[in-house]
Write an enzyme that holds these catalytic residues in place. Structure first.
Site, PDB file in Angstrom:
ATOM      1  CG  PHE A   1      -0.266   0.401   2.503  1.00  0.00           C
ATOM      2  CD1 PHE A   1      -0.067   1.745   2.828  1.00  0.00           C
ATOM      3  CD2 PHE A   1       0.211  -0.560   3.399  1.00  0.00           C
ATOM      4  CE1 PHE A   1       0.586   2.118   3.991  1.00  0.00           C
ATOM      5  CE2 PHE A   1       0.866  -0.195   4.562  1.00  0.00           C
ATOM      6  CZ  PHE A   1       1.054   1.150   4.855  1.00  0.00           C
TER       7      PHE A   1
ATOM      8  CE  LYS B   1      -2.593  -8.448  -4.473  1.00  0.00           C
ATOM      9  NZ  LYS B   1      -3.267  -7.427  -3.652  1.00  0.00           N
TER      10      LYS B   1
ATOM     11  CD  GLU C   1      -5.604  -5.722   0.263  1.00  0.00           C
ATOM     12  OE1 GLU C   1      -4.848  -5.764  -0.727  1.00  0.00           O
ATOM     13  OE2 GLU C   1      -5.337  -6.268   1.356  1.00  0.00           O
TER      14      GLU C   1
ATOM     15  CB  SER D   1       4.834  -7.446   5.511  1.00  0.00           C
ATOM     16  OG  SER D   1       3.930  -8.455   5.119  1.00  0.00           O
TER      17      SER D   1
ATOM     18  CB  CYS E   1      10.423  -0.491   2.720  1.00  0.00           C
ATOM     19  SG  CYS E   1      11.131   0.100   1.205  1.00  0.00           S
TER      20      CYS E   1
ATOM     21  CD  GLU F   1       8.529  -2.972   8.132  1.00  0.00           C
ATOM     22  OE1 GLU F   1       7.826  -3.974   7.896  1.00  0.00           O
ATOM     23  OE2 GLU F   1       9.080  -2.327   7.222  1.00  0.00           O
TER      24      GLU F   1
HETATM   25  P1  NAD Z   1       1.581  -6.653   2.973  1.00  0.00           P
HETATM   26  O1  NAD Z   1       2.623  -7.705   3.025  1.00  0.00           O
HETATM   27  O2  NAD Z   1       0.482  -6.705   3.972  1.00  0.00           O
HETATM   28  O3  NAD Z   1       0.860  -6.661   1.536  1.00  0.00           O
HETATM   29  C1  NAD Z   1       1.617  -6.665   0.344  1.00  0.00           C
HETATM   30  C2  NAD Z   1       0.794  -7.318  -0.743  1.00  0.00           C
HETATM   31  O4  NAD Z   1       0.553  -8.690  -0.395  1.00  0.00           O
HETATM   32  C3  NAD Z   1      -0.565  -6.676  -0.958  1.00  0.00           C
HETATM   33  O5  NAD Z   1      -0.839  -6.653  -2.331  1.00  0.00           O
HETATM   34  C4  NAD Z   1      -1.522  -7.597  -0.213  1.00  0.00           C
HETATM   35  O6  NAD Z   1      -2.808  -7.622  -0.789  1.00  0.00           O
HETATM   36  C5  NAD Z   1      -0.860  -8.955  -0.347  1.00  0.00           C
HETATM   37  N1  NAD Z   1      -1.106  -9.828   0.811  1.00  0.00           N
HETATM   38  C6  NAD Z   1      -1.315  -9.448   2.105  1.00  0.00           C
HETATM   39  N2  NAD Z   1      -1.489 -10.524   2.886  1.00  0.00           N
HETATM   40  C7  NAD Z   1      -1.383 -11.605   2.096  1.00  0.00           C
HETATM   41  C8  NAD Z   1      -1.454 -13.015   2.325  1.00  0.00           C
HETATM   42  N3  NAD Z   1      -1.680 -13.506   3.541  1.00  0.00           N
HETATM   43  N4  NAD Z   1      -1.297 -13.833   1.274  1.00  0.00           N
HETATM   44  C9  NAD Z   1      -1.071 -13.347   0.041  1.00  0.00           C
HETATM   45  N5  NAD Z   1      -1.000 -12.027  -0.241  1.00  0.00           N
HETATM   46  C10 NAD Z   1      -1.153 -11.164   0.769  1.00  0.00           C
HETATM   47  O7  NAD Z   1       2.342  -5.248   3.022  1.00  0.00           O
HETATM   48  P2  NAD Z   1       1.706  -3.804   3.123  1.00  0.00           P
HETATM   49  O8  NAD Z   1       1.177  -3.619   4.505  1.00  0.00           O
HETATM   50  O9  NAD Z   1       0.810  -3.542   1.974  1.00  0.00           O
HETATM   51  O10 NAD Z   1       3.020  -2.908   2.914  1.00  0.00           O
HETATM   52  C11 NAD Z   1       3.899  -2.589   3.950  1.00  0.00           C
HETATM   53  C12 NAD Z   1       5.081  -3.536   3.971  1.00  0.00           C
HETATM   54  O11 NAD Z   1       5.750  -3.504   2.710  1.00  0.00           O
HETATM   55  C13 NAD Z   1       6.139  -3.146   4.990  1.00  0.00           C
HETATM   56  O12 NAD Z   1       6.600  -4.303   5.620  1.00  0.00           O
HETATM   57  C14 NAD Z   1       7.231  -2.513   4.157  1.00  0.00           C
HETATM   58  O13 NAD Z   1       8.521  -2.567   4.716  1.00  0.00           O
HETATM   59  C15 NAD Z   1       7.147  -3.343   2.927  1.00  0.00           C
HETATM   60  N6  NAD Z   1       7.748  -2.684   1.781  1.00  0.00           N
HETATM   61  C16 NAD Z   1       8.952  -3.142   1.360  1.00  0.00           C
HETATM   62  C17 NAD Z   1       9.594  -2.506   0.302  1.00  0.00           C
HETATM   63  C18 NAD Z   1      10.928  -2.992  -0.166  1.00  0.00           C
HETATM   64  O14 NAD Z   1      11.317  -2.624  -1.267  1.00  0.00           O
HETATM   65  N7  NAD Z   1      11.664  -3.790   0.592  1.00  0.00           N
HETATM   66  C19 NAD Z   1       8.989  -1.418  -0.341  1.00  0.00           C
HETATM   67  C20 NAD Z   1       7.740  -0.995   0.102  1.00  0.00           C
HETATM   68  C21 NAD Z   1       7.127  -1.631   1.169  1.00  0.00           C
END
Ligand code: NAD
Length: 497
Positions: A149, A173, A176, A226, A281, A380
Site C-alpha cells: 500500500f 495485483k 486493496e 511485508s 520501507c 518493523e
Molecule cells: P503486505 O505484506 O500486507 O501486503 C503486500 C501485498 O501482499 C498486498 O498486495 C496484499 O494484498 C498482499 N497480501 C497481504 N497478505 C497476504 C497473504 N496472507 N497472502 C497473500 N498475499 C497477501 O504489506 P503492506 O502492509 O501492503 O506494505 C507494507 C510492507 O511492505 C512493509 O513491511 C514494508 O517494509 C514493505 N515494503 C517493502 C519494500 C521494499 O522494497 N523492501 C517497499 C515498500 C514496502
C-alpha cells in the site's frame, strides 16, 4: 460512492470474489470508494489473456516498445497532479510527497525508453576457428507483480514498465487499500499505445495471490511487501517453479558519530523517520547514537521539531505528515508504543494526542534508551515512532546493524572518511547512505535489501530488473565455409581448432 473495477484485456471488469473492499480516506476515516475483489477465476482470465498476447508483444521490436514508453512518460508528466491526488486521497501522504513518488516511478519509465540499449548483448567472433558466439536476453512470458500500500505508483512502476519493455506481458495485483492510482496508470499505459491485454491490473487478496502463485502460465513473480507475506510468496512461487523476487520489511538504522554535523543529522532524521508517517520501507526507525553526548544533543534538537510537526490531511496548507493507512495500523502502532514504555524505554516525545483527530493520525514519537531486546527495536513498526539506541563505540554500532534480522537500508552520519569507508565495506545491508538518510537507488541502479529484507536474491529495476524479466540464450554458430573435419566425438575447447 465510487465503485472501482479491474482492467483485464483493456476493459473494465467487475470482480467476482466474495470480498467487497472498502477504500478509506485515512485523514477522515471515512469510506470513499469500493471494489469487489478479483477471484481466482478473474485472475485466471487475466493470466490467460496475458499469455495469449505474449507472442505478438514479444515480437514487437524493442525500439517500438521504447516508443510506447516515451508516450507513457509524456502522459505521466501531463497527469502528475491527478495521479498524486489519487495517492494522497487513499494513502494519506502529503501531496508533495505523492508527487515525489510519481517522479521516482517516472524515472523507471525513462530508463525503459532506452530498453534497446539495456537489451544489447555480447558477441564474440572466432570462439574457435570459424565459430562465433552471441548472447540474447529474451522475455519470459507472463510475469506478475504483487504490491504494497505504501507506494501506490512507484512500486508498481518498479515492475511493469521494465517487464513489458523487455517483451513480457504482465498481471499487476494492486493493494486493496490504494488501488486508484495503479488503475489510472494502467489506463494511461493503454493511452500510450500498449495493446490491450499486455498489462492487466487487478485488485484482490490472498485468493488472487494464490492463483498467481500456482498458475502454470505465470513465469515470474515480483513481490514487494511485508516479510511474512514475502517469505510465503517466495516459497510458494518457487515451489511452483516460478522465478521469484520478494522485497520485504525493514528496520533501518542510522548511525550518528560524535563528529557528525548535528544540524544536518537532525534534519535528515526528521525527514527520514517522520516523512510519510514512517510508512516507508527505507524510513529510519532506529538512530544509533555513538556516545551519550551525541544522543543528548540529538534529542535536544529533535524533540522540539517532532513536537511541532504539522500533521494533517494532504490538502491542508503546509502539512508535513499525514495519517497512517488504517485504523488497524494505528492500533498496532499504539500497542508498540505501550510495549516500549512497559519495557523501560523513555518516551521523550509522545505523539498519541493526535489520535483525538478524526482519521488515522498518530503524532511523531521519540523513544530514548531503547535496547536490542525490546520489540520496538526488533520489529518493523511502520509508523512515526523513532528509537534511539545509545552505544559507546562505532564497532558496537556496526555490530547492532549487522545483527538485526533485516538488512534493507542504513546510513552513517560522519565527517570521517575512514569510518564511512569501513562502514560501507563491512555493513551487511543492501542499500547504504553516507550522510544520506534514505539511500534509495535511482532508476539505473537497482533496489534491494539483504537478509530477511529480500528473498530470491534479485534486486528490482535497473539492470537487475532487466535480468530478472529476461532469460539468457547463448547461440554458437558456424557456417558451411568454416573448417570441415568430419564427425567429432570429444568435447573441445576454443584452443583445439
Ligand atoms: P503486505 O505484506 O500486507 O501486503 C503486500 C501485498 O501482499 C498486498 O498486495 C496484499 O494484498 C498482499 N497480501 C497481504 N497478505 C497476504 C497473504 N496472507 N497472502 C497473500 N498475499 C497477501 O504489506 P503492506 O502492509 O501492503 O506494505 C507494507 C510492507 O511492505 C512493509 O513491511 C514494508 O517494509 C514493505 N515494503 C517493502 C519494500 C521494499 O522494497 N523492501 C517497499 C515498500 C514496502
Amino acid at each position: 460512492m465510487t465503485t472501482l473495477q479491474h482492467i483485464i484485456d483493456g476493459k473494465n471488469v467487475t470482480g467476482t470474489s466474495e470480498t467487497l473492499f472498502d477504500i478509506y480516506d485515512p485523514s477522515t476515516g471515512k469510506t470513499t470508494k469500493k471494489i469487489k475483489g478479483a477471484s481466482a477465476n478473474d485472475v485466471q482470465k487475466a493470466v490467460k489473456i496475458a499469455n495469449e498476447k505474449f507472442t505478438s508483444w514479444s515480437q514487437v521490436t524493442p525500439s517500438k516498445r521504447a516508443q510506447i514508453m516515451f508516450n507513457y512518460r509524456d502522459l505521466i508528466i501531463k497527469n502528475t497532479d491527478e495521479l498524486a491526488k489519487l495517492i494522497s486521497q487513499e494513502h494519506g501522504k502529503t501531496f508533495a510527497d505523492a508527487k515525489g513518488e510519481v517522479g521516482r516511478g517516472l524515472e523507471i519509465v525513462e530508463y525503459c525508453t532506452a530498453i534497446n540499449n539495456h537489451l544489447k548483448s555480447d558477441f564474440t567472433a572466432d570462439v574457435s576457428t570459424g565459430i562465433d558466439s552471441h548472447n540474447v536476453r529474451q522475455p519470459l512470458g507472463v510475469c506478475a507483480g504483487i504490491v504494497p500500500f505504501n507506494f501506490p505508483a512507484m512500486v508498481p512502476m518498479w515492475m511493469y514498465p521494465v517487464a513489458i519493455s523487455c517483451g513480457n506481458t504482465f498481471v499487476l495485483k494492486l493493494s486493496e487499500k490504494v488501488p486508484s492510482c495503479g488503475l489510472r496508470l494502467t489506463e494511461l499505459m493503454q493511452e500510450a499505445g500498449l495493446p490491450a491485454g499486455v498489462l492487466n491490473t487487478i485488485v484482490g487478496d490472498k485468493e488472487a495471490v494464490d492463483e498467481i502463485l500456482t498458475n502454470p502460465l505465470v513465469r515470474a513473480v515480483s513481490f514487494v511487501g511485508s516479510t511474512p507475506v514475502g517469505e510465503y510468496i517466495y516459497q510458494e512461487g518457487s515451489r511452483h517453479n516460478k522465478r521469484v523476487q520478494a522485497l520485504c520489511g525493514a528496520k533501518n538504522h542510522m548511525i550518528v558519530m560524535p563528529d557528525a554535523d548535528l544540524e544536518q543529522s537532525t534534519d535528515a532524521i526528521i525527514g527520514a523517520a517522520y516523512g510519510s508517517a514512517g510508512e516507508r520501507c527505507m524510513a529510519i526507525s532506529v538512530v544509533v547514537a555513538v556516545g551519550d553526548e551525541t544522543a543528548d544533543q540529538l534529542i535536544e534538537s529533535l524533540a522540539p521539531k517532532i513536537k511541532s510537526l504539522n500533521i494533517g490531511a494532504y490538502d491542508e496548507p503546509n502539512v508535513e505528515m499525514g495519517p497512517v493507512i488504517s485504523k488497524e495500523s494505528q492500533e498496532k502502532i499504539l500497542s508498540y508504543i505501550e510495549s516500549g514504555i512497559d519495557d523501560g524505554a523513555e518516551l521523550k516525545v509522545d505523539g498519541r494526542s493526535a489520535t483525538e483527530k478524526d482519521g488515522f493520525f498518530i503524532g511523531g514519537c521519540l523513544f530514548d534508551k531503547v535496547t536490542p531486546n525490546m520489540s520496538i527495536y526488533t520489529d518493523e513498526i511502520f509508523g512515526p515512532v523513532l528509537s534511539i539506541v545509545r552505544v559507546s563505540t562505532y564497532d558496537e554500532a556496526l555490530a547492532l546493524v549487522n545483527d538485526h534480522e533485516y538488512g534493507n537500508g542504513t546510513a552513517i552520519f560522519t565527517r570521517d572518511g575512514d569510518t564511512a569507508r569501513h562502514f560501507t565495506s563491512n555493513v551487511k545491508v543492501g542499500m547504504v547512505g553516507v550522510n544520506i538518510p534514505i539511500p534509495v537507488p535511482v532508476a539505473m541502479h537497482s533496489f534491494g535489501g539483504w537478509k530477511r529484507s529480500l528473498f530470491g536474491g534479485s534486486s528490482i529495476h535497473g539492470m537487475e530488473g532487466v535480468r530478472f524479466y529476461t532469460q539468457l540464450k547463448t547461440v554458437t554458430s558456424r557456417w558451411p565455409s568454416g573448417i570441415r573435419k568430419g564427425a567429432q566425438f570429444h568435447f573441445k575447447s576454443g584452443k583445439d581448432v
